[in-house]
Design an enzyme around this catalytic site. Sequence first.
Site, PDB file in Angstrom:
ATOM      1  N   GLU A 159      -7.203  18.876  53.308  1.00 55.66           N
ATOM      2  CA  GLU A 159      -8.176  18.990  52.211  1.00 55.66           C
ATOM      3  C   GLU A 159      -7.448  19.426  50.936  1.00 55.66           C
ATOM      4  OE1 GLU A 159      -9.132  21.933  50.655  1.00 55.66           O
ATOM      5  OE2 GLU A 159      -8.115  23.409  51.925  1.00 55.66           O
ATOM      6  N   LEU A 161      -9.426  20.723  48.120  1.00 56.73           N
ATOM      7  CA  LEU A 161     -10.554  21.214  47.329  1.00 56.73           C
ATOM      8  C   LEU A 161     -10.127  22.301  46.359  1.00 56.73           C
ATOM      9  CD1 LEU A 161     -13.446  21.510  49.939  1.00 56.73           C
ATOM     10  CD2 LEU A 161     -12.537  19.496  48.774  1.00 56.73           C
ATOM     11  N   ARG A 162     -10.696  22.240  45.166  1.00 57.81           N
ATOM     12  CA  ARG A 162     -10.551  23.316  44.197  1.00 57.81           C
ATOM     13  C   ARG A 162     -11.866  24.079  44.161  1.00 57.81           C
ATOM     14  NH1 ARG A 162      -9.926  19.956  39.038  1.00 57.81           N
ATOM     15  NH2 ARG A 162     -11.460  18.761  40.231  1.00 57.81           N
ATOM     16  N   LYS A 215      -0.314  19.292  51.857  1.00 63.30           N
ATOM     17  CA  LYS A 215      -1.089  20.376  51.236  1.00 63.30           C
ATOM     18  C   LYS A 215      -0.193  21.553  50.845  1.00 63.30           C
ATOM     19  CE  LYS A 215      -4.584  22.894  49.903  1.00 63.30           C
ATOM     20  NZ  LYS A 215      -5.659  23.363  50.772  1.00 63.30           N
ATOM     21  N   PHE A 260      -1.945  24.031  34.279  1.00 61.81           N
ATOM     22  CA  PHE A 260      -1.334  25.164  34.981  1.00 61.81           C
ATOM     23  C   PHE A 260      -0.208  25.812  34.169  1.00 61.81           C
ATOM     24  CE2 PHE A 260      -3.560  22.966  38.300  1.00 61.81           C
ATOM     25  CZ  PHE A 260      -4.024  23.989  39.119  1.00 61.81           C
ATOM     26  N   LEU A 261      -0.319  25.734  32.852  1.00 56.59           N
ATOM     27  CA  LEU A 261       0.678  26.377  31.986  1.00 56.59           C
ATOM     28  C   LEU A 261       0.042  27.441  31.095  1.00 56.59           C
ATOM     29  CD1 LEU A 261       3.136  23.548  30.804  1.00 56.59           C
ATOM     30  CD2 LEU A 261       3.519  25.341  32.503  1.00 56.59           C
ATOM     31  N   GLY A 268      -4.326  33.848  42.710  1.00 58.61           N
ATOM     32  CA  GLY A 268      -4.784  34.573  43.894  1.00 58.61           C
ATOM     33  C   GLY A 268      -5.614  33.639  44.740  1.00 58.61           C
ATOM     34  N   CYS A 271      -5.962  30.564  49.247  1.00 53.39           N
ATOM     35  CA  CYS A 271      -5.089  29.426  49.588  1.00 53.39           C
ATOM     36  C   CYS A 271      -3.655  29.611  49.100  1.00 53.39           C
ATOM     37  CB  CYS A 271      -5.670  28.132  49.018  1.00 53.39           C
ATOM     38  SG  CYS A 271      -7.172  27.588  49.864  1.00 53.39           S
TER      39      CYS A 271
END
Length: 447
Positions: A159, A161-162, A215, A260-261, A268, A271
Amino acid sequence: MSLKITVIGTGYLGATHAAAMAELGFEVLGLDVVPEKIAMLERGETPMYEPGLEELLRRHVAGIEGATGRLRFTTDWAEVGAFGDVHFVCVNTPQKHGEYACDMSYVDAAVASLAPHLHGPALVVGKSTVPVGSADRLAAYLAEHAPAGADAELAWNPEFLREGFAVQDTLHPDRIVVGVRSERAEKLLREVYATPTEEGTPFVVTDFPTAELVKTAANSFLATKISFINAMAEVCEAAGGDVAKLAEAIGYDDRIGRKFLRAGIGFGGGCLPKDIRAFMARAGELGADQALTFLREIDSINMRRRGQMVEMTREALGGGSFLGKRVAVLGATFKPDSDDVRDSPALNVAGQIHLQGGQVTVYDPKGMDNARKVFPTLGYADSAQAAVRGADVVLHLTEWQEFRELDPAALGEAAAARLLLDGRNALDPELWRRAGWTYRAMGRPTA
């Protein structure tokens, strides 16, 4: 005849997957070993906050007025075995207590409980994030313990998922990865995912080890990107640079990208932290530990950010002790649009300041109940305004849209001092400064 699908484990992943499978038109039976969770789902209620999930459930759960009735729930393994053609295993794989390694006990227990009830051809599909090599072991277990023998096949379908976007990510995934050993298994999974693949979602067929690695490799890359910009924030603090402008400039390079910058107090949740640690542990078991030594530094940078936020708060209050200081914390969850406080940097920072004598009051739009369970000795307020009342400093630690829409002037009337520390680099500095606030963000000492 349409496939019948079961979903084993109805937590965050399982409840979403079950509802999405019903939305795609399948008859679905969800199983959990916790009767209270099953009772909630049968009422169309979710055991966690996830945007859009409750509405999706209520469209399909049997017994709810106006629902399709395609989705039911049970605690009976025999019923699941008799019902399903495809069985998705969606149970948790937490970090082992006191170790980096992954705890496979829930996955092992699920497969062991299901196997005796597989009397005919069936496909068991793992979706949990597991150490590479687990699928080989579980496939052998199924073949030995299921009455159907070799007709009880295994596949692996990780998976992606976010939290906050789980419904969208399940119904319209950016890719589908399946690790299979037979044409039959591939055919069944193509049938399950026919709707998204017809919409253009790539369908990637691999062997077991590759499917298991996808993943953890993806999460390791995202963690690396986040920790890279946070390392740059440390350098900017020392050199007088501006990490937000630095991220903007390098993000225009399409080889790097802008996602993601955003520097801040780090990642946290349930995952990323445990997945990269489990990846390191498994690499060590395989004799490939040197390949992932960089992840140890990624983890270290990430954890260091929390302590740096505490020290920034101390400095903003004049240095010395937190005793007698009132600290408002906006945010408790590890990310917005979720009620998940597992390994939350925001709650960790709040807890550290509290344990060092600060009077900390927390407000979060959705995570208050879970935060109270983890850290009951913190103070909690039912609004941002109430949390800030009388505060000597305000910490913005989870980037909820609600916090971006706050009125700085009105909030300033409640605070004892207009001092804001932005631990997520997500608020507009000029907006807050115009309202008389001193604004400070991580990695931007002069901005």
